[in-house]
Write an enzyme that holds these catalytic residues in place. Structure first.
Site, PDB file in Angstrom:
ATOM      1  N   HIS A 134       3.614  -2.439   3.087  1.00 50.93           N
ATOM      2  CA  HIS A 134       3.575  -0.738   2.868  1.00 50.93           C
ATOM      3  C   HIS A 134       4.871  -0.692   1.838  1.00 50.93           C
ATOM      4  CE1 HIS A 134       0.530  -0.840   5.899  1.00 50.93           C
ATOM      5  NE2 HIS A 134       0.089   0.150   4.942  1.00 50.93           N
ATOM      6  N   HIS A 193      -5.410   9.770   0.672  1.00 49.60           N
ATOM      7  CA  HIS A 193      -5.295   9.176   1.741  1.00 49.60           C
ATOM      8  C   HIS A 193      -4.979   9.663   3.235  1.00 49.60           C
ATOM      9  CE1 HIS A 193      -3.249   5.749   4.387  1.00 49.60           C
ATOM     10  NE2 HIS A 193      -2.960   5.073   3.649  1.00 49.60           N
ATOM     11  N   HIS A 223      -6.495   2.558  -4.062  1.00 42.26           N
ATOM     12  CA  HIS A 223      -5.914   3.646  -2.918  1.00 42.26           C
ATOM     13  C   HIS A 223      -6.353   4.758  -2.494  1.00 42.26           C
ATOM     14  CE1 HIS A 223      -4.928   1.803   1.792  1.00 42.26           C
ATOM     15  NE2 HIS A 223      -3.621   2.568   1.241  1.00 42.26           N
ATOM     16  N   ASP A 258       0.750  -0.975   0.090  1.00 42.93           N
ATOM     17  CA  ASP A 258       0.031   0.259   0.333  1.00 42.93           C
ATOM     18  C   ASP A 258       1.243   1.551   0.460  1.00 42.93           C
ATOM     19  OD1 ASP A 258      -1.557  -1.851   0.237  1.00 42.93           O
ATOM     20  OD2 ASP A 258      -2.733  -1.243   1.751  1.00 42.93           O
ATOM     21  N   ASP A 259       0.612   2.459  -0.221  1.00 41.70           N
ATOM     22  CA  ASP A 259       0.868   3.782  -0.183  1.00 41.70           C
ATOM     23  C   ASP A 259       1.543   3.659  -0.978  1.00 41.70           C
ATOM     24  OD1 ASP A 259      -1.114   3.812   2.449  1.00 41.70           O
ATOM     25  OD2 ASP A 259       0.375   3.554   3.468  1.00 41.70           O
TER      26      ASP A 259
END
Ligand SMILES: [Zn+2]
Length: 298
Positions: free
Chosen positions: A240, A151, A147, A96-97
């Site tokens: 991540h 965020h 995502h 993620d991210d």
């Protein structure tokens, strides 16, 4: 002749996903002299080849059912893992991210070296900064999911959620040519409006069954142990590649892959995992059908 024919195919493929990009580039550039254009010839061929490879992957992805048009049963639902046929020992690594400076490229290098396919849940505003990393994800056979754009964790009304999710998917498509129907909410927050919107748009809300908690930056060995301990066939692992210092995640990844392989696991993307559950359910249903038929015969 073969080359000429191939060239024909390539330029045809080129027109589909990146047409708008080419037009934008052409119109924004100042007109160059002919000699400058000649010098650009080689570079252009390289770019065309790259694009053709991307297009080929997309076609293969479609043929394999991986254009993220996930089976209907997964549209608008939340999953944490998949129920797959016993004996199929697969795991889905997710990151993620990103895309993020340094770490995303390192993660991609490790995955490539170990022939592992994973799924990246990208943040729109980061993909805008690092489009090449997004392109690389898809080109190298990984799946890509949404995502959100910013965020953030606060409450989103429908309009704000639409901004976050629609813009991100739009950019993913513009940059990579992939249409994603996979969503993961920032912070795993299920009730702040984002998941509700994603589900209304038939996204699959992808959570996880093994949390690396890598954002707390544990030593690589602790990170590997934690993830392996929570793993089971059909599981989804949360890690991540962006959002901060991910040096420990990068350090842990080769060890983690080695341990999984030692235990007999193979690696799948989220669309592949969903397809496996879908097939398993179909087998189960057909078995039930057969049992019923047999029972009625008796
Ligand atoms: Zn996140």
């Amino acid at each position: 002749m073969a080359l000429v024919a191939l060239g024909g195919t390539l330029s045809f493929g080129l027109m589909i996903p990146v047409k708008s990009n080419i037009l934008e580039k052409t119109s924004s550039q100042t007109i160059k002299s002919e000699s400058a254009i000649a010098q650009l010839g080689t570079q252009k061929r390289v770019e065309e080849f790259k694009t053709a490879m991307l297009t080929t992957w997309q076609q293969q992805a479609k043929a394999k059912g991986l254009d993220y048009g996930v089976p209907k049963r997964f549209q608008g639902v939340t999953i944490e893992q998949a129920k797959i046929s016993p004996g199929k020992k697969v795991i889905a690594l997710t990151f993620d991210d990103g895309p993020w400076k340094t770490y995303t490229a390192q993660v991609l290098d490790i995955l490539k070296k170990n022939d592992v396919k994973a799924t990246f849940f990208v943040v729109g505003q980061m993909l805008k900064i690092y489009p090449d990393l997004g392109k690389r994800m898809v080109k190298e056979g990984h799946a890509i999911g949404n995502h959100t754009w910013n965020h953030r964790y606060h409450y989103f009304n429908r309009e704000a959620a639409a901004f976050e999710i629609d813009n991100t998917s739009k950019l993913i498509y513009q940059v990579t040519g992939a249409r994603t129907t996979l969503f993961r909410p920032p912070g795993g927050m299920l009730h702040n409006g984002l998941v509700a919107y994603a589900k209304s748009k038939k996204y699959t809300n992808v959570m996880w069954s093994a949390d690396s908690i890598d954002y707390k930056r544990p030593p690589a060995s602790a990170l590997v142990n934690r993830v392996i301990k929570q793993s089971k066939p059909g599981g989804i692992v949360l890690m991540h590649d962006g959002g901060g210092n991910r040096a420990n995640t990068v350090a842990a990844l080769p060890k983690m892959i080695k341990e999984y392989k030692k235990q007999g696991y193979s690696f799948v993307t989220i669309p592949e995992l969903l397809e496996m559950e879908h097939k398993h359910q179909q087998v189960m249903l057909s078995k039930k059908g057969t049992q019923k038929t047999n029972a009625s015969k008796k």
